[in-house]
Design an enzyme around this catalytic site. Structure first.
Site, PDB file in Angstrom:
ATOM      1  N   ASP A   1      -1.879 -11.363   5.887  1.00 21.26           N
ATOM      2  CA  ASP A   1      -2.919 -12.000   6.696  1.00 21.26           C
ATOM      3  C   ASP A   1      -4.240 -12.017   5.926  1.00 21.26           C
ATOM      4  OD1 ASP A   1      -4.149 -13.134   8.828  1.00 21.26           O
ATOM      5  OD2 ASP A   1      -3.879 -11.472  10.208  1.00 21.26           O
TER       6      ASP A   1
ATOM      7  N   ASP B   1      -5.215  -3.161  -2.622  1.00 23.97           N
ATOM      8  CA  ASP B   1      -6.660  -3.200  -2.936  1.00 23.97           C
ATOM      9  C   ASP B   1      -6.886  -3.656  -4.371  1.00 23.97           C
ATOM     10  OD1 ASP B   1      -5.324  -0.666  -2.819  1.00 23.97           O
ATOM     11  OD2 ASP B   1      -7.098   0.273  -3.639  1.00 23.97           O
TER      12      ASP B   1
ATOM     13  N   LYS C   1       0.869  -1.186   0.000  1.00 22.86           N
ATOM     14  CA  LYS C   1       0.000   0.000   0.000  1.00 22.86           C
ATOM     15  C   LYS C   1       0.901   1.229   0.000  1.00 22.86           C
ATOM     16  CE  LYS C   1      -4.043   1.186   0.363  1.00 22.86           C
ATOM     17  NZ  LYS C   1      -4.974   1.483  -0.721  1.00 22.86           N
TER      18      LYS C   1
END
Ligand code: NAI
Length: 419
Positions: free
Chosen positions: A308, A284, A218
């Site tokens: 995760d 994303d 990210k």
């Protein structure tokens, strides 16, 4: 007693290596013994009796606490340290005992910096996807850094006030919206931590002749931590694997300097010569892409928290969340602990209903890790055949078109018969 050792950066595996195992709590008791029987049969079959794992039980979890009053005895750590490679069933998380999680303690103690999660579909297993066969991904999740490092302070505590004061007065931070009621966490991401993870992912792709490694991050928002991961990952590939990889970073450079056509030509040449393509994607977008075009991903290298989420999403996509295997590995020291990824399932413990496949597929990973892949392949092939014919424990069989639900022991017997 024969022990696995490490010489010249390679594991040296004797024919009868001692393998420590933690039986696990709850359903651990049921699945571990069956998994050991299946593995023993597969090894005997693959090597005509010349090789055998010498299982050595070590204590941890509730069983250990009830027996000797310690959730994670030093002796268990020492045995794993000495034997290098081991396996564990699920463990009850102690409540209010000073240890946050036994799994985390094991990982930290042996510095097991890679959480390795292969994800694939087994024909016959029910899934929400139209084309689950396109999902064949191996996830390298960083295991020691990121927001998971456990460095955090609760709102209203004197410690938090001290950190806030430092941030506001010495660092000029004025962006905390509600300072009086804010808790804070720290997200450490380092060059070393990134490099050892990305190096392991690239080496895995090269060893298994896989086409790409994707850095998932990210970095568009967290420029120095997640953005650092991307930057350092590319730099490592270009510095340490210049003849074996081609990076998207270089592709973009050629595109800017010489035009798209040249860049595509360089890419095609790289692919033809068997180089691994190193690319990156924002987390994303990655989650969308895994649903829309999963075939574009082979090996994933990512940070702890992203990893995760990604591990569970990909496992769910192939209907395999209950059977997903996993391992925690330090490729520098050779230490590795293979594990069931589910918990102790107290609701079905003792009922001979538990699915042993998460632990079993982890054992397959372990066999591959020690170079006994022939035995692992026998087990994988047996599972493929059984699932395809609808044989499974009830958690999976009830979603199969012609599912034939079996007990843990019944299913395990069938696996041994099918080897
Ligand atoms: P869980 O994974 O034990 O159970 C969730 C649901 O999945 C339950 O309905 C259970 O019956 C089912 N399930 C899990 N494994 C199964 C299997 N092999 N076959 C068939 N069904 C299965 O998660 P939960 O209930 O949140 O945790 C129970 C305990 O396990 C807690 O103490 C938790 O801290 C611990 N835990 C330990 C883990 C580990 O050691 N790696 C991981 C997750 C939880």
């Amino acid at each position: 007693m024969q022990y696995i050792t490490r010489e010249n950066d390679r594991l040296v595996v004797p024919d009868h290596p001692v393998i420590p195992f933690i039986e696990g709590d709850g359903i651990g008791k049921e699945i571990t013994s069956h998994v050991q029987a299946i593995v023993d049969n597969a090894v005997a079959k693959a090597y005509g009796g010349t090789r055998k794992l010498e299982w050595k039980e070590v204590l941890a979890g509730e069983k250990s606490f009830n027996k000797i009053g310690s959730w994670l005895p030093d002796e268990t750590m020492e045995t794993f340290r000495h034997c290098l490679v081991g396996i564990k069933g699920p463990l009850t998380t102690p409540v209010g005992e000073g240890i946050r999680s036994l799994n985390v303690a094991l990982r930290q103690e042996l510095d097991l910096y890679v959480c390795l999660r292969p994800v694939r579909w087994f024909k016959g297993v029910s899934t929400p996807l139209l084309h689950p066969e396109k999902v064949h991904v191996t996830i390298f999740r960083e295991n020691t850094e990121d927001i998971y490092a456990g460095i955090e302070w609760a709102a209203g505590t004197p410690e938090l006030k001290k950190v806030l004061k430092f941030l506001e007065e010495e660092m000029g931070v004025g962006k905390i919206r509600f300072p009086e009621t804010t808790s804070l966490g720290v997200k450490p991401v380092s060059v070393e931590g990134t490099e050892r993870l990305v190096r392991a992912a690239i080496e895995y792709a090269l060893k298994h002749r896989l086409p790409s490694v994707t850095l998932v991050h990210k970095g568009n928002i967290m420029k120095f931590t997640e953005g650092g991961f991307k930057k350092w990952g590319y730099a490592l590939a270009e510095r340490e694997f210049p003849n074996q990889t081609f990076t998207e970073h270089v592709f973009n450079k050629i595109k800017i300097e010489q035009g798209l056509e040249q860049a595509v030509e360089a890419y095609n040449q790289a692919v033809e010569s068997g180089k691994v393509f190193i690319k990156d994607v924002i987390a994303d977008a990655f989650l969308q892409n895994t649903l829309l075009k999963p075939e574009e991903y082979a090996v994933i290298a990512t940070l702890n928290l992203n990893g995760d989420y990604i591990s569970d999403q990909l496992a769910a996509m192939v209907g395999g969340i209950g059977i997903a295997p996993g391992a925690n590995i330090n490729y520098n020291t050779g230490h590795a602990i293979f594990e069931a990824t589910h918990g102790t399932a107290p609701d079905i413990a003792g009922k001979d209903k538990a699915n042993p496949c998460s632990l079993l597929l982890s054992a397959v990973m372990m066999l591959e890790y020690i170079g006994w892949q022939e035995a692992g392949e026998l087990i994988t092939y047996a599972l493929e055949t059984l699932f395809e014919n609808g044989y499974a424990t009830s958690d999976l069989a009830r979603f199969m078109e012609s599912g034939k639900p079996l007990s843990t022991s019944g299913f395990s017997r069938k696996v041994i018969e099918s080897l």
